[in-house]
Design a protein around this motif. Structure first.
Motif, mmCIF file in Angstrom:
data_model
loop_
_atom_site.group_PDB
_atom_site.id
_atom_site.type_symbol
_atom_site.label_atom_id
_atom_site.label_comp_id
_atom_site.label_asym_id
_atom_site.label_seq_id
_atom_site.Cartn_x
_atom_site.Cartn_y
_atom_site.Cartn_z
ATOM 1 N N LYS A 94 -6.857 15.949 -33.508
ATOM 2 C CA LYS A 94 -5.703 15.141 -33.371
ATOM 3 C C LYS A 94 -5.190 15.359 -31.843
ATOM 4 O O LYS A 94 -4.135 14.827 -31.732
ATOM 5 C CB LYS A 94 -4.665 15.321 -34.383
ATOM 6 N N ASN A 95 -5.904 16.257 -31.385
ATOM 7 C CA ASN A 95 -5.332 16.513 -29.914
ATOM 8 C C ASN A 95 -3.860 17.084 -30.005
ATOM 9 O O ASN A 95 -3.013 16.573 -29.226
ATOM 10 C CB ASN A 95 -5.327 15.335 -29.110
ATOM 11 N N THR A 96 -3.509 17.792 -31.297
ATOM 12 C CA THR A 96 -2.231 18.272 -31.215
ATOM 13 C C THR A 96 -2.048 19.767 -31.328
ATOM 14 O O THR A 96 -3.014 20.319 -31.997
ATOM 15 C CB THR A 96 -1.773 17.727 -32.438
ATOM 16 N N MET A 97 -1.110 20.394 -30.829
ATOM 17 C CA MET A 97 -0.712 21.642 -30.972
ATOM 18 C C MET A 97 0.441 21.745 -31.716
ATOM 19 O O MET A 97 1.321 21.055 -31.515
ATOM 20 C CB MET A 97 -0.713 22.604 -29.672
ATOM 21 N N TYR A 98 0.750 22.965 -32.601
ATOM 22 C CA TYR A 98 1.788 22.775 -33.507
ATOM 23 C C TYR A 98 2.720 24.388 -33.256
ATOM 24 O O TYR A 98 1.909 25.146 -32.893
ATOM 25 C CB TYR A 98 1.657 22.651 -34.869
ATOM 26 N N LEU A 99 3.932 24.463 -33.415
ATOM 27 C CA LEU A 99 4.790 25.481 -33.513
ATOM 28 C C LEU A 99 5.616 25.406 -34.698
ATOM 29 O O LEU A 99 6.660 24.699 -34.726
ATOM 30 C CB LEU A 99 5.521 25.883 -32.363
ATOM 31 N N GLN A 100 5.311 26.275 -35.632
ATOM 32 C CA GLN A 100 5.885 26.480 -36.949
ATOM 33 C C GLN A 100 7.114 27.205 -36.812
ATOM 34 O O GLN A 100 6.479 28.691 -36.617
ATOM 35 C CB GLN A 100 5.297 26.607 -38.294
ATOM 36 N N MET A 101 8.288 27.165 -36.908
ATOM 37 C CA MET A 101 9.361 27.983 -36.845
ATOM 38 C C MET A 101 10.155 28.506 -38.052
ATOM 39 O O MET A 101 10.448 27.243 -38.678
ATOM 40 C CB MET A 101 10.402 27.770 -35.733
ATOM 41 N N SER A 102 10.219 29.470 -38.508
ATOM 42 C CA SER A 102 11.025 30.006 -39.579
ATOM 43 C C SER A 102 11.973 30.838 -39.418
ATOM 44 O O SER A 102 11.918 31.611 -38.286
ATOM 45 C CB SER A 102 10.214 30.071 -40.848
ATOM 46 N N SER A 103 12.878 31.096 -40.279
ATOM 47 C CA SER A 103 14.013 32.200 -40.155
ATOM 48 C C SER A 103 14.639 31.935 -38.840
ATOM 49 O O SER A 103 14.847 33.239 -37.935
ATOM 50 C CB SER A 103 13.397 33.590 -40.389
ATOM 51 N N LEU A 104 14.870 31.023 -38.283
ATOM 52 C CA LEU A 104 15.611 30.703 -37.092
ATOM 53 C C LEU A 104 16.830 31.244 -36.957
ATOM 54 O O LEU A 104 17.589 31.390 -37.838
ATOM 55 C CB LEU A 104 15.535 29.233 -36.837
ATOM 56 N N LYS A 105 17.164 31.774 -35.600
ATOM 57 C CA LYS A 105 18.029 32.556 -35.284
ATOM 58 C C LYS A 105 18.898 31.813 -34.224
ATOM 59 O O LYS A 105 18.299 30.963 -33.556
ATOM 60 C CB LYS A 105 17.773 33.944 -34.597
ATOM 61 N N PRO A 106 20.241 31.987 -33.859
ATOM 62 C CA PRO A 106 20.899 31.505 -32.835
ATOM 63 C C PRO A 106 20.250 31.694 -31.592
ATOM 64 O O PRO A 106 20.321 30.809 -30.727
ATOM 65 C CB PRO A 106 22.425 31.832 -33.025
ATOM 66 N N GLU A 107 19.537 32.852 -31.318
ATOM 67 C CA GLU A 107 18.942 33.056 -30.178
ATOM 68 C C GLU A 107 17.574 32.297 -29.982
ATOM 69 O O GLU A 107 17.029 32.666 -29.001
ATOM 70 C CB GLU A 107 18.816 34.429 -30.092
ATOM 71 N N ASP A 108 17.319 31.656 -30.813
ATOM 72 C CA ASP A 108 15.993 30.730 -30.831
ATOM 73 C C ASP A 108 16.576 29.436 -30.134
ATOM 74 O O ASP A 108 15.648 28.685 -29.720
ATOM 75 C CB ASP A 108 15.155 30.770 -31.861
ATOM 76 N N THR A 109 17.811 29.085 -29.859
ATOM 77 C CA THR A 109 18.176 28.004 -29.209
ATOM 78 C C THR A 109 17.712 27.758 -27.734
ATOM 79 O O THR A 109 17.865 28.851 -26.986
ATOM 80 C CB THR A 109 19.709 27.949 -29.194
ATOM 81 N N ALA A 110 17.013 26.794 -27.550
ATOM 82 C CA ALA A 110 16.324 26.655 -26.284
ATOM 83 C C ALA A 110 15.457 25.193 -26.107
ATOM 84 O O ALA A 110 15.397 24.678 -27.359
ATOM 85 C CB ALA A 110 15.539 27.539 -26.167
ATOM 86 N N VAL A 111 15.317 24.754 -25.194
ATOM 87 C CA VAL A 111 14.184 23.672 -24.752
ATOM 88 C C VAL A 111 12.838 24.347 -24.870
ATOM 89 O O VAL A 111 12.438 25.349 -24.159
ATOM 90 C CB VAL A 111 14.680 22.956 -23.591
ATOM 91 N N TYR A 112 12.096 23.898 -25.820
ATOM 92 C CA TYR A 112 10.661 24.332 -25.989
ATOM 93 C C TYR A 112 9.839 23.418 -25.461
ATOM 94 O O TYR A 112 9.791 21.959 -25.536
ATOM 95 C CB TYR A 112 10.310 24.328 -27.441
ATOM 96 N N TYR A 113 8.832 23.960 -24.457
ATOM 97 C CA TYR A 113 7.749 23.220 -23.712
ATOM 98 C C TYR A 113 6.414 23.641 -24.377
ATOM 99 O O TYR A 113 6.207 24.879 -24.601
ATOM 100 C CB TYR A 113 8.060 23.492 -22.260
ATOM 101 N N CYS A 114 5.473 22.694 -24.300
ATOM 102 C CA CYS A 114 4.251 23.096 -24.448
ATOM 103 C C CYS A 114 3.355 22.802 -23.031
ATOM 104 O O CYS A 114 3.806 22.111 -22.215
ATOM 105 C CB CYS A 114 3.304 22.028 -25.444
ATOM 106 N N ALA A 115 2.322 23.511 -22.781
ATOM 107 C CA ALA A 115 1.660 23.804 -21.400
ATOM 108 C C ALA A 115 0.213 23.845 -21.872
ATOM 109 O O ALA A 115 -0.085 24.541 -22.717
ATOM 110 C CB ALA A 115 2.358 24.485 -20.768
#
Length: 114
Positions: free
Chosen positions: A76-97
């Motif tokens: 599918k030409n796709t990468m994923y990031l599964q995020m769980s138990s999220l914390k306030p310090e995970d707040t950000a702009v997320y980029y793939c590269a």
């Protein structure tokens, strides 16, 4: 023209989950290692996770180990990031590269707040 597009960001409460997607176009991602980065306001960009071209080697920054999982579906030409138990310090702009060619997506905002 090579392009990466992230999606799946949003606002969640602490302890919640989100899954980010990164779709490549204009090139075949299966040949390349890929990475997720994030940048919080006033902070430097940091590498969150990386994955090799076939998806059997993965690395994570210490603060997300055990909570985040990077994966890819080359069909599918796709990468994923599964995020769980999220914390306030995970707040950000997320980029793939794609580091080899310095391809970057436009980013997707993740906000963790009660």
């Amino acid at each position: 023209q090579a392009r990466l597009v992230e999606s799946g960001g949003g606002s969640v409460q602490p302890g919640g989950s989100l899954t980010l997607s990164c779709v490549g176009s204009g090139f075949i991602i299966s040949a390349y290692a890929m990475r997720w980065y994030r940048q919080a306001p006033g902070k430097e960009r940091e590498m969150v996770a990386d994955i090799n071209s076939v998806g059997n080697r993965k690395n994570y920054m210490d603060s997300v180990k055990g909570r985040f999982t990077v994966s890819r579906d080359n069909r599918k030409n796709t990468m994923y990031l599964q995020m769980s138990s999220l914390k306030p310090e995970d707040t950000a702009v997320y980029y793939c590269a794609v580091p080899l060619y310095d391809y970057w997506g436009q980013g997707t905002q993740v906000t963790v707040s009660s």
